[in-house]
Every structure is written in structure tokens, then in C-alpha cells.
Design an enzyme around this catalytic site. Structure first.
Site, PDB file in Angstrom:
ATOM      1  N   GLY A  46       0.843  -1.188   0.000  1.00 51.49           N
ATOM      2  CA  GLY A  46       0.000   0.000   0.000  1.00 51.49           C
ATOM      3  C   GLY A  46       0.875   1.233   0.000  1.00 51.49           C
ATOM      4  O   GLY A  46       2.066   1.165   0.355  1.00 51.49           O
ATOM      5  N   GLN A  51       2.772  10.089   1.534  1.00 48.34           N
ATOM      6  CA  GLN A  51       4.056   9.389   1.640  1.00 48.34           C
ATOM      7  C   GLN A  51       4.996   9.718   0.477  1.00 48.34           C
ATOM      8  O   GLN A  51       6.203   9.411   0.569  1.00 48.34           O
ATOM      9  CB  GLN A  51       3.821   7.871   1.703  1.00 48.34           C
ATOM     10  CG  GLN A  51       3.091   7.429   2.979  1.00 48.34           C
ATOM     11  CD  GLN A  51       2.897   5.939   3.029  1.00 48.34           C
ATOM     12  OE1 GLN A  51       1.946   5.416   2.433  1.00 48.34           O
ATOM     13  NE2 GLN A  51       3.787   5.247   3.705  1.00 48.34           N
ATOM     14  N   CYS A  89       5.423   0.428   8.243  1.00 47.01           N
ATOM     15  CA  CYS A  89       5.049   1.566   7.403  1.00 47.01           C
ATOM     16  C   CYS A  89       6.253   1.952   6.559  1.00 47.01           C
ATOM     17  O   CYS A  89       7.376   2.039   7.081  1.00 47.01           O
ATOM     18  CB  CYS A  89       4.615   2.755   8.266  1.00 47.01           C
ATOM     19  SG  CYS A  89       4.060   4.165   7.316  1.00 47.01           S
ATOM     20  N   LEU A  90       6.008   2.167   5.273  1.00 46.64           N
ATOM     21  CA  LEU A  90       7.112   2.531   4.383  1.00 46.64           C
ATOM     22  C   LEU A  90       7.723   3.878   4.765  1.00 46.64           C
ATOM     23  O   LEU A  90       8.848   4.188   4.391  1.00 46.64           O
ATOM     24  CB  LEU A  90       6.629   2.566   2.931  1.00 46.64           C
ATOM     25  CG  LEU A  90       6.152   1.225   2.389  1.00 46.64           C
ATOM     26  CD1 LEU A  90       5.633   1.376   0.977  1.00 46.64           C
ATOM     27  CD2 LEU A  90       7.221   0.150   2.477  1.00 46.64           C
ATOM     28  N   HIS A 131      -5.032   1.238   7.036  1.00 49.11           N
ATOM     29  CA  HIS A 131      -3.720   1.867   7.201  1.00 49.11           C
ATOM     30  C   HIS A 131      -3.551   3.025   6.210  1.00 49.11           C
ATOM     31  O   HIS A 131      -3.098   4.114   6.585  1.00 49.11           O
ATOM     32  CB  HIS A 131      -2.627   0.810   6.985  1.00 49.11           C
ATOM     33  CG  HIS A 131      -1.231   1.309   7.165  1.00 49.11           C
ATOM     34  ND1 HIS A 131      -0.422   0.942   8.207  1.00 49.11           N
ATOM     35  CD2 HIS A 131      -0.483   2.149   6.398  1.00 49.11           C
ATOM     36  CE1 HIS A 131       0.750   1.557   8.094  1.00 49.11           C
ATOM     37  NE2 HIS A 131       0.740   2.283   7.003  1.00 49.11           N
ATOM     38  N   GLU A 132      -3.953   2.779   4.943  1.00 50.56           N
ATOM     39  CA  GLU A 132      -3.774   3.819   3.919  1.00 50.56           C
ATOM     40  C   GLU A 132      -4.737   4.982   4.118  1.00 50.56           C
ATOM     41  O   GLU A 132      -4.354   6.147   3.942  1.00 50.56           O
ATOM     42  CB  GLU A 132      -3.951   3.220   2.509  1.00 50.56           C
ATOM     43  CG  GLU A 132      -3.021   2.080   2.166  1.00 50.56           C
ATOM     44  CD  GLU A 132      -1.567   2.357   2.511  1.00 50.56           C
ATOM     45  OE1 GLU A 132      -0.873   1.397   2.883  1.00 50.56           O
ATOM     46  OE2 GLU A 132      -1.138   3.536   2.445  1.00 50.56           O
ATOM     47  N   HIS A 135      -3.483   7.303   6.599  1.00 50.31           N
ATOM     48  CA  HIS A 135      -2.470   8.206   6.054  1.00 50.31           C
ATOM     49  C   HIS A 135      -3.107   9.449   5.422  1.00 50.31           C
ATOM     50  O   HIS A 135      -2.557  10.554   5.498  1.00 50.31           O
ATOM     51  CB  HIS A 135      -1.637   7.492   4.970  1.00 50.31           C
ATOM     52  CG  HIS A 135      -0.429   6.767   5.461  1.00 50.31           C
ATOM     53  ND1 HIS A 135       0.605   7.373   6.114  1.00 50.31           N
ATOM     54  CD2 HIS A 135      -0.082   5.466   5.348  1.00 50.31           C
ATOM     55  CE1 HIS A 135       1.542   6.472   6.396  1.00 50.31           C
ATOM     56  NE2 HIS A 135       1.143   5.303   5.943  1.00 50.31           N
TER      57      HIS A 135
HETATM   58  O1  K2U Z   1       1.359   2.620   3.865  1.00 51.14           O
HETATM   59  C1  K2U Z   1       2.425   2.017   4.000  1.00 51.14           C
HETATM   60  O2  K2U Z   1       3.355   2.451   4.669  1.00 51.14           O
HETATM   61  C2  K2U Z   1       2.573   0.622   3.392  1.00 51.14           C
HETATM   62  C3  K2U Z   1       2.300  -0.374   4.495  1.00 51.14           C
HETATM   63  C4  K2U Z   1       0.921  -0.895   4.339  1.00 51.14           C
HETATM   64  C5  K2U Z   1       0.534  -1.873   5.391  1.00 51.14           C
HETATM   65  C6  K2U Z   1       1.089  -1.872   6.661  1.00 51.14           C
HETATM   66  C7  K2U Z   1       0.665  -2.827   7.589  1.00 51.14           C
HETATM   67  C8  K2U Z   1      -0.295  -3.749   7.260  1.00 51.14           C
HETATM   68  C9  K2U Z   1      -0.833  -3.724   6.007  1.00 51.14           C
HETATM   69  C10 K2U Z   1      -0.422  -2.784   5.079  1.00 51.14           C
HETATM   70  C11 K2U Z   1       3.353  -1.492   4.572  1.00 51.14           C
HETATM   71  O3  K2U Z   1       4.563  -1.033   5.054  1.00 51.14           O
HETATM   72  S1  K2U Z   1       3.683  -2.293   3.138  1.00 51.14           S
HETATM   73  C12 K2U Z   1       4.860  -3.468   3.779  1.00 51.14           C
HETATM   74  C13 K2U Z   1       4.124  -4.712   4.147  1.00 51.14           C
HETATM   75  C14 K2U Z   1       4.213  -5.761   3.249  1.00 51.14           C
HETATM   76  C15 K2U Z   1       3.495  -6.926   3.511  1.00 51.14           C
HETATM   77  C16 K2U Z   1       2.686  -7.026   4.640  1.00 51.14           C
HETATM   78  C17 K2U Z   1       2.606  -5.982   5.535  1.00 51.14           C
HETATM   79  C18 K2U Z   1       3.339  -4.813   5.295  1.00 51.14           C
HETATM   80 ZN    ZN Z   2       2.205   3.537   6.213  1.00 50.57          ZN
END
Ligand code: K2U
Ligand code: ZN
Length: 185
Positions: A46, A51, A89-90, A131-132, A135
Site C-alpha cells: 500500500g 508518503q 510503514c514505508l 492503514h492507507e 495516512h
Molecule cells: O502505507 C504504508 O506504509 C505501506 C504499508 C501498508 C501496510 C502496513 C501494515 C499492514 C498492512 C499494510 C506497509 O509497510 S507495506 C509493507 C508490508 C508488506 C506486507 C505485509 C505488511 C506490510
Molecule cells: Zn504507512
């Protein structure tokens, strides 16, 4: 399409409220495509516009090869038992914590063509939507934690943040290229 730099914790843009998109124009579609490119380059599932330093109310999600571009998304239902799962979170690299969220959501949004969609989701997809959409309202997963847990993670981030001068995380483009992944449904 471009891989964009990701803004990390400390950049005030991550705490901004986004602006609703009035019309899904080619410029918005270009942002969507760049966000997918950036998300894949970061091995994410996501990514939300703040971001990458933008304040349009837009996010992208791709879970189990099902991709969604969401414009002006809103959660219209959030129910079911509370679910606890680890999140990252990225924009806060290498920081993880268990977050409790509703297990099931129904969201409404516009897709990349400006068509209204409604999606029911649970599991990882439902969590990613929440989560998105957080944001897009200046909220981070840290905000769902207890005071002590949040303080501990912020102390960890203090030790790592110097790797990101200017609160910028630069990514390398990876091999993954999809023109319009959400059209692969
Ligand atoms: O928005 C973001 O920072 C991307 C997030 C999205 C996310 C976080 C937690 C749970 C679900 C989605 C992630 O950092 S993307 C990395 C990731 C990859 C596989 C599973 C969970 C998180
Ligand atoms: Zn995030």
C-alpha cells in the site's frame, strides 16, 4: 512512470489532511501510476499520497495480486471482532508493532476512471485499506499504540532517522513493472 522518493517520519506532510480530488484527470492517473511504481519498488502492499509528498486524497493498494487505486476513499462500515496484527510503514522503516483494528471494513471510493466503487474487505486487505486511509488524514499506525509502546518505537526511530536526511527515503526501481495493475482484476 517514476519511482518517487518516500517521505519518512519527521516530514510534516505525513501529518497533513489531504484534499478531496474534484475530478480524476490524467494528472491524477499519472500520480496513481507513479504511486504503484513506488510501492512496488519499496516492496509495499500500500502507499498513500502524503508518503510521496502529495496532498491529493489518493492511495494505492495491492494484496495477493489484486490492485486498487482509491480516490477519495472513505470507510463506510467498520465492524466484526477487533483484530490484532503486526504493522509496519514505508514511512517508518524497520519499525513494527501489533495494531488492533476492526477485522472487516466496507470502503467507498472512485477508481482510476472516476467510477464509484464499494469494496468489502477483511484480513490483510481490510487492514491495508485502514492503514492507507489513516495516512490520508495524517494518521500513522503509531497513533493506535499505547503511550509506552509509542514512546519506545519513537526512541527506536530516533536512532535510525539520521539515515534519511531531509526525511527522504530514496528507492531503487525494481524489476516489477505494471502499466495499470488494477486493470488486471
Ligand atoms: O502505507 C504504508 O506504509 C505501506 C504499508 C501498508 C501496510 C502496513 C501494515 C499492514 C498492512 C499494510 C506497509 O509497510 S507495506 C509493507 C508490508 C508488506 C506486507 C505485509 C505488511 C506490510
Ligand atoms: Zn504507512
Amino acid at each position: 512512470m517514476s519511482v518517487l522518493p518516500i517521505r519518512v517520519l519527521g516530514d510534516p506532510v505525513l501529518r497533513e489532511e489531504t484534499r478531496p480530488v474534484a475530478e480524476v484527470t490524467d494528472a491524477v492517473r499519472r500520480l496513481i501510476d507513479d504511486m504503484f511504481e513506488t510501492m512496488y519498488a519499496a516492496s509495499g502492499i500500500g502507499l498513500a499520497a502524503p508518503q510521496v509528498g502529495r496532498l491529493e486524497r489518493v492511495c494505492v493498494v495491492a494484496v495477493d495480486d489484486v490492485a486498487y487505486a482509491l480516490v477519495n476513499p472513505e470507510i463506510v462500515q467498520a465492524d466484526g471482532p477487533k483484530d490484532k496484527a503486526e504493522e509496519g510503514c514505508l514511512s517508518i522503516p524497520d519499525v513494527y508493532a501489533d495494531v488492533i483494528r476492526p477485522a472487516r471494513v466496507v470502503i467507498r471510493a472512485l477508481d482510476r476512471d472516476g467510477n464509484a466503487i464499494e469494496v468489502e474487505a477483511d484480513g490483510l486487505l481490510g487492514r491495508c485499506f485502514q492503514h492507507e486511509i489513516d495516512h490520508l488524514h495524517g494518521k500513522l499506525f503509531l497513533d493506535h499504540l499505547s503511550f509506552l509502546k509509542r514512546r519506545a518505537l519513537l526512541a527506536q526511530w530516533e536512532l535510525e532517522k539520521d539515515q534519511y536526511p531531509g526525511f527522504i527515503r530514496v528507492l531503487k526501481a525494481n524489476g516489477h513493472r505494471s502499466e495499470h495493475p488494477e486493470e488486471e482484476l
